[in-house]
Design a protein around this motif. Structure first.
Motif: not given
Length: 90
Positions: A53, A66-67, A69, A85
């Motif tokens: 991030r 957004n995400q 994983h 994402n």
């Protein structure tokens, strides 16, 4: 990296998370922290996500994440891939 199209925002994100920190000669903090790569996913997972991030926010301001994983490929060997994402800022 691809032969062409490396300036596209999403391709830049893909390239960034494939670089290991210290690999870029004149930008030693660009890339994923290599000390996290050989640890078990339960320990390093949250740290890798936070690192990815930060990396994307710092080096690719055209993208909102957004995400993120982690997907285990071979968990015993510490192999994983990022599932990101994200959207390009409009």
């Amino acid at each position: 990296m691809q032969a062409s199209g490396n300036g596209l925002p999403m391709q830049c994100v893909a390239n960034l998370v494939r670089i290991v920190r210290g690999e870029c000669t004149y930008d030693r903090i660009k890339g994923i922290d290599p000390s996290l790569l050989d640890r078990p996913e339960t320990i390093a997972g949250p740290l890798l996500i936070a690192d990815a991030r930060w990396l994307i926010k710092t080096y690719e301001p055209r993208v909102n994440v957004n995400q993120i994983h982690l997907k285990d490929l071979l968990a015993r060997e510490g192999n994983f891939k990022f599932d990101i994402n994200a959207v390009v800022k409009g």
